[in-house]
Design an enzyme around this catalytic site. Sequence first.
Site, PDB file in Angstrom:
ATOM      1  N   GLY A   7       0.805  -1.221   0.000  1.00  0.00           N
ATOM      2  CA  GLY A   7       0.000   0.000   0.000  1.00  0.00           C
ATOM      3  C   GLY A   7       0.832   1.262   0.000  1.00  0.00           C
ATOM      4  O   GLY A   7       0.371   2.322   0.442  1.00  0.00           O
ATOM      5  N   ALA A   8       2.065   1.178  -0.500  1.00  0.00           N
ATOM      6  CA  ALA A   8       2.980   2.331  -0.452  1.00  0.00           C
ATOM      7  C   ALA A   8       2.551   3.464  -1.365  1.00  0.00           C
ATOM      8  O   ALA A   8       3.047   4.590  -1.217  1.00  0.00           O
ATOM      9  CB  ALA A   8       4.394   1.884  -0.822  1.00  0.00           C
ATOM     10  N   GLY A  10      -0.547   4.515  -1.497  1.00  0.00           N
ATOM     11  CA  GLY A  10      -1.747   5.097  -0.920  1.00  0.00           C
ATOM     12  C   GLY A  10      -1.448   6.275  -0.014  1.00  0.00           C
ATOM     13  O   GLY A  10      -0.308   6.724   0.128  1.00  0.00           O
ATOM     14  N   PHE A  11      -2.484   6.773   0.633  1.00  0.00           N
ATOM     15  CA  PHE A  11      -2.393   7.980   1.467  1.00  0.00           C
ATOM     16  C   PHE A  11      -1.487   7.750   2.669  1.00  0.00           C
ATOM     17  O   PHE A  11      -0.454   8.412   2.833  1.00  0.00           O
ATOM     18  CB  PHE A  11      -3.802   8.377   1.902  1.00  0.00           C
ATOM     19  CG  PHE A  11      -3.903   9.701   2.608  1.00  0.00           C
ATOM     20  CD1 PHE A  11      -3.068  10.763   2.289  1.00  0.00           C
ATOM     21  CD2 PHE A  11      -4.878   9.899   3.585  1.00  0.00           C
ATOM     22  CE1 PHE A  11      -3.178  11.994   2.935  1.00  0.00           C
ATOM     23  CE2 PHE A  11      -5.010  11.113   4.229  1.00  0.00           C
ATOM     24  CZ  PHE A  11      -4.159  12.162   3.912  1.00  0.00           C
ATOM     25  N   TYR A 141     -16.631  -2.762   4.146  1.00  0.00           N
ATOM     26  CA  TYR A 141     -15.297  -2.277   4.525  1.00  0.00           C
ATOM     27  C   TYR A 141     -15.028  -2.571   5.990  1.00  0.00           C
ATOM     28  O   TYR A 141     -14.014  -3.200   6.334  1.00  0.00           O
ATOM     29  CB  TYR A 141     -15.152  -0.781   4.260  1.00  0.00           C
ATOM     30  CG  TYR A 141     -13.816  -0.256   4.764  1.00  0.00           C
ATOM     31  CD1 TYR A 141     -12.626  -0.643   4.143  1.00  0.00           C
ATOM     32  CD2 TYR A 141     -13.735   0.569   5.878  1.00  0.00           C
ATOM     33  CE1 TYR A 141     -11.400  -0.216   4.617  1.00  0.00           C
ATOM     34  CE2 TYR A 141     -12.518   1.018   6.351  1.00  0.00           C
ATOM     35  CZ  TYR A 141     -11.349   0.621   5.720  1.00  0.00           C
ATOM     36  OH  TYR A 141     -10.125   1.041   6.203  1.00  0.00           O
ATOM     37  N   LYS A 145     -12.394  -5.480   7.383  1.00  0.00           N
ATOM     38  CA  LYS A 145     -11.244  -5.085   8.201  1.00  0.00           C
ATOM     39  C   LYS A 145     -11.304  -5.732   9.584  1.00  0.00           C
ATOM     40  O   LYS A 145     -10.263  -6.075  10.165  1.00  0.00           O
ATOM     41  CB  LYS A 145     -11.179  -3.561   8.316  1.00  0.00           C
ATOM     42  CG  LYS A 145     -10.854  -2.855   7.005  1.00  0.00           C
ATOM     43  CD  LYS A 145      -9.454  -3.194   6.497  1.00  0.00           C
ATOM     44  CE  LYS A 145      -8.371  -2.476   7.281  1.00  0.00           C
ATOM     45  NZ  LYS A 145      -7.016  -2.737   6.734  1.00  0.00           N
TER      46      LYS A 145
END
Length: 342
Positions: A7-8, A10-11, A141, A145
């Site tokens: 996920g590098a 991403g935010f 979601y 998670k």
Amino acid sequence: MKVLVTGATGFIGGHLTRLLVERGDHVRALVRPASDREMLSSLEAETVFGDVRDCESVVRAAKGCDTVFHVAADYRLWVPNPSDMYETNVQGTVNVLEAALAVNVHRVVYTSTVGALGIPKNGSPGDETTPVKERDLCGPYKRSKYLAEQKALAYNGKGLPVVIVNPSTPVGPGDRKPTPTGKMIVDFLNGKIPAFLDTGLNLVHVEDVAEGHILAHQRGKPGEKYILGCRNLTLAEIFRLLAEASGLPAPKIRLPYAPVLAAAYVTEAVSRSITHREPLICLNAVRMAKRKMFFDNTKAVRELGISQTPVERALEEAVTWFRNHDYVHRTTLPEGLKHAGC
């Protein structure tokens, strides 16, 4: 230290990767070939193509790494096919943990969310110990998670040290996609939010969240969870701070919950059966708004030492970043900015 970051692009993952590189760590970023790699373009990070849904590619990426930061996730409040979200968030997490176990990684920091935690019915802030069950959670979601978090906790019993961080609602610069919260800020800046519901969120600067991941690696206890948050604010308070940061007026109309929920059911039905696009009013977002998502981050402050950057600064930096990167229509800029050529 040699680390793998999923996920590098991403935010949160982008900010975490930058901090790790600045510390002098050798960072390997697991990136899907089609991902927007702008966040990594100026960083000296090794890029490895793969996907958390492909276990073999994760094993190749994790080989030789001391630590894995598993940040990648499918973060959407509306998704046309929920099974895709479960495949990424649940099975993808299992793949990362299996890969880390196979190549003898020393520690994994798993990025969960406060959405996987319980909220007390009396309105007080939730914490890492507040009871919650899957059926209590709204939408794919949160549920995916929650299930992924349970998987991550179980791997501590398999000999893989896993520390879990639960970010609240990160805001700040670099929200390229943007996230659902970033979209709310963009919609506010573009004059698309005439009214609001009586709900609330815990906001935190995205850089504090990124730092919190590193602190969790350094000081966190395997098997423990840490809420990476800062300040609880009602939605009305958030819009007031956005108004101060932007020079634009805050919405003043507070809508009753029931008619908005009814409208959400209608737009959701139209999206599912006709348009197959994200509805104008997201049903899961309205359901979430029924209760204020307030959380207590005392444990992360006490045990990790996470920074508490003022939320005002985080929102100001988000507003500036969105304006400077063409997310805001010129017609909605304050007069001073229009004449300044912004």
